[in-house]
Motif scaffolding. Structure first.
Motif, mmCIF file in Angstrom:
data_model
loop_
_atom_site.group_PDB
_atom_site.id
_atom_site.type_symbol
_atom_site.label_atom_id
_atom_site.label_comp_id
_atom_site.label_asym_id
_atom_site.label_seq_id
_atom_site.Cartn_x
_atom_site.Cartn_y
_atom_site.Cartn_z
ATOM 1 N N TYR A 51 33.966 36.598 53.993
ATOM 2 C CA TYR A 51 34.961 36.265 52.976
ATOM 3 C C TYR A 51 35.327 34.784 53.072
ATOM 4 N N TRP A 52 35.685 34.234 51.907
ATOM 5 C CA TRP A 52 36.146 32.838 51.843
ATOM 6 C C TRP A 52 37.474 32.719 52.594
ATOM 7 N N GLY A 53 38.471 33.511 52.196
ATOM 8 C CA GLY A 53 39.735 33.600 52.930
ATOM 9 C C GLY A 53 40.586 32.337 52.934
ATOM 10 N N LYS A 54 40.331 31.432 51.991
ATOM 11 C CA LYS A 54 41.092 30.171 51.918
ATOM 12 C C LYS A 54 41.610 29.995 50.478
ATOM 13 N N PRO A 55 42.405 28.960 50.217
ATOM 14 C CA PRO A 55 42.785 28.700 48.830
ATOM 15 C C PRO A 55 41.529 28.423 48.002
ATOM 16 N N VAL A 56 41.584 28.833 46.729
ATOM 17 C CA VAL A 56 40.408 28.684 45.863
ATOM 18 C C VAL A 56 40.634 27.506 44.904
ATOM 19 N N PRO A 57 39.798 26.492 44.971
ATOM 20 C CA PRO A 57 39.969 25.343 44.063
ATOM 21 C C PRO A 57 39.455 25.673 42.667
ATOM 22 N N ASN A 79 39.007 35.477 46.511
ATOM 23 C CA ASN A 79 39.337 35.292 47.938
ATOM 24 C C ASN A 79 38.113 35.624 48.805
ATOM 25 N N ARG A 80 37.205 36.398 48.241
ATOM 26 C CA ARG A 80 35.954 36.730 48.953
ATOM 27 C C ARG A 80 34.868 35.689 48.655
ATOM 28 N N THR A 81 34.744 35.322 47.366
ATOM 29 C CA THR A 81 33.602 34.483 46.975
ATOM 30 C C THR A 81 33.910 32.981 47.009
ATOM 31 N N GLY A 82 35.200 32.618 46.916
ATOM 32 C CA GLY A 82 35.574 31.202 46.963
ATOM 33 C C GLY A 82 35.477 30.490 45.632
ATOM 34 N N ARG A 83 35.254 31.221 44.537
ATOM 35 C CA ARG A 83 35.202 30.579 43.216
ATOM 36 C C ARG A 83 36.051 31.381 42.242
ATOM 37 N N GLN A 84 36.781 30.686 41.406
ATOM 38 C CA GLN A 84 37.696 31.328 40.462
ATOM 39 C C GLN A 84 37.006 32.445 39.669
ATOM 40 N N PHE A 85 37.681 33.599 39.565
ATOM 41 C CA PHE A 85 37.239 34.726 38.747
ATOM 42 C C PHE A 85 35.854 35.276 39.126
ATOM 43 N N THR A 86 35.382 34.922 40.305
ATOM 44 C CA THR A 86 34.015 35.329 40.665
ATOM 45 C C THR A 86 34.022 36.550 41.583
ATOM 46 N N GLY A 87 33.287 37.576 41.158
ATOM 47 C CA GLY A 87 33.126 38.753 42.001
ATOM 48 C C GLY A 87 34.159 39.831 41.783
ATOM 49 N N ASP A 88 34.887 39.779 40.662
ATOM 50 C CA ASP A 88 35.808 40.891 40.395
ATOM 51 C C ASP A 88 35.764 41.284 38.913
ATOM 52 N N ALA A 109 28.713 36.391 37.276
ATOM 53 C CA ALA A 109 29.400 35.528 38.240
ATOM 54 C C ALA A 109 29.648 36.358 39.491
ATOM 55 N N GLU A 110 28.741 36.230 40.439
ATOM 56 C CA GLU A 110 28.825 37.071 41.635
ATOM 57 C C GLU A 110 29.124 36.289 42.910
ATOM 58 N N SER A 111 28.651 35.033 42.958
ATOM 59 C CA SER A 111 28.885 34.226 44.154
ATOM 60 C C SER A 111 28.828 32.748 43.764
ATOM 61 N N LYS A 112 29.227 31.900 44.689
ATOM 62 C CA LYS A 112 29.198 30.457 44.417
ATOM 63 C C LYS A 112 27.790 29.941 44.149
ATOM 64 N N ASN A 113 26.803 30.677 44.621
ATOM 65 C CA ASN A 113 25.414 30.201 44.504
ATOM 66 C C ASN A 113 24.622 30.970 43.456
ATOM 67 N N ASP A 114 25.301 31.506 42.464
ATOM 68 C CA ASP A 114 24.601 32.354 41.485
ATOM 69 C C ASP A 114 24.023 31.569 40.302
ATOM 70 N N GLY A 115 24.181 30.246 40.319
ATOM 71 C CA GLY A 115 23.592 29.425 39.262
ATOM 72 C C GLY A 115 24.479 29.256 38.039
ATOM 73 N N ARG A 128 46.761 29.336 44.213
ATOM 74 C CA ARG A 128 45.376 29.232 44.746
ATOM 75 C C ARG A 128 45.064 30.241 45.825
ATOM 76 N N CYS A 129 46.075 30.991 46.264
ATOM 77 C CA CYS A 129 45.823 31.967 47.327
ATOM 78 C C CYS A 129 46.060 33.380 46.810
ATOM 79 N N ALA A 130 45.249 34.302 47.294
ATOM 80 C CA ALA A 130 45.392 35.698 46.880
ATOM 81 C C ALA A 130 46.780 36.205 47.249
ATOM 82 N N PRO A 131 47.544 36.702 46.261
ATOM 83 C CA PRO A 131 48.884 37.205 46.583
ATOM 84 C C PRO A 131 48.882 38.720 46.800
ATOM 85 N N LEU A 132 49.852 39.182 47.567
ATOM 86 C CA LEU A 132 50.034 40.629 47.723
ATOM 87 C C LEU A 132 50.389 41.217 46.363
ATOM 88 N N ASP A 133 49.842 42.362 46.040
ATOM 89 C CA ASP A 133 50.107 43.060 44.775
ATOM 90 C C ASP A 133 49.885 42.163 43.549
#
Ligand code: SF4
Length: 240
Positions: A51-57, A79-88, A109-115, A128-133
């Protein structure tokens, strides 16, 4: 040559240094703890992923005329992929729409390296950080707001599309504008603001957020969403 030097100096470099700063941010203790715990514990289907686990730019075209502002990273999405709206699921609704409208080179849009490459569009978030709920507190949003302000100042967009009321309220706050109401499809003009360092008039468009809560219930349909991107394109081309 001269123009490309200016572009690097005034857009690429500041954007890159802003994004580096965002990635290292730990200003909100509750969110830091949550995003890192989610990244450690993980969801079963993603157990073998780091997981990325950091703020997402933000990400996208640094020459974009359209800035898209969402809410905040999904715990197991960006929060997993590190790119906005990616992977959900929200991204699963957003990117096909952007592809249909010609802003994205692909619908997936599945990962940062999906082209995936965005054209004339930059996507960012209110927090920029995943919030609870999925709910950042007002204090957390205020703490994060300067990053969005600086992004808008660097990019100088002609159009801002707010995905959801929280993003809309944030933008109103940044531009010190009052008495505008959030409604899906609403379009407003914002005048240049010395306070927000916005140098020219911009168009503000409201859309429901493409969350599952909205898309599965039919509150936001594919047709309604396509209209938003059509409107964004028209507004971007308006004064040219
Ligand atoms: S929400 Fe924003 S201000 Fe708070 S820790 Fe994350 S990046 Fe920093």
């Amino acid at each position: 040559m001269f123009l490309s030097g200016l572009f690097t100096e005034f857009i690429l470099k500041p954007l890159d240094s802003l994004n580096q700063e965002i990635i290292q941010c730990r200003k909100c203790p509750r969110l830091v703890e949550w995003r890192e715990e989610v990244a450690r514990v993980k969801r079963k289907p993603y157990r073998d992923q780091e997981y990325w686990g950091k703020p997402v730019p933000g990400f996208g075209d640094p020459q974009a005329r359209i800035l898209v502002v969402g809410l905040a990273p999904g715990a197991h999405g960006s929060n997993r992929t590190g790119r906005q709206f990616t992977g959900d699921a929200s991204g699963g609704f957003l990117f096909p729409a952007l592809h249909r409208a010609g802003f994205a080179n692909q619908a997936e849009a599945e990962s940062k390296n999906d082209g995936l490459v965005l054209k004339d569009m930059y996507i960012t978030a209110s927090g920029r950080c995943a919030p609870l709920d999925n709910k950042p507190t007002p204090v957390e949003l205020n703490t994060c707001q300067p990053y969005l302000e600086r992004e808008a100042q660097i990019l100088q967009p002609k159009v801002i599309v707010c995905l959801g009321k929280i993003a809309f309220d944030r933008i109103l706050k940044i531009f010190a504008v009052r008495n505008l109401k959030f409604a899906h499809g609403a379009l407003y003009s914002i005048h240049p603001s010395r306070e927000a360092l916005i140098l020219h008039p911009l168009h503000l468009i409201c859309s429901y957020h493409p969350s599952q809560q909205n898309t599965l219930t039919g509150k936001l349909t594919v047709e309604m969403f396509d209209e938003i991107w059509k409107k964004a394109k028209e507004c971007a081309n308006k004064d040219e």
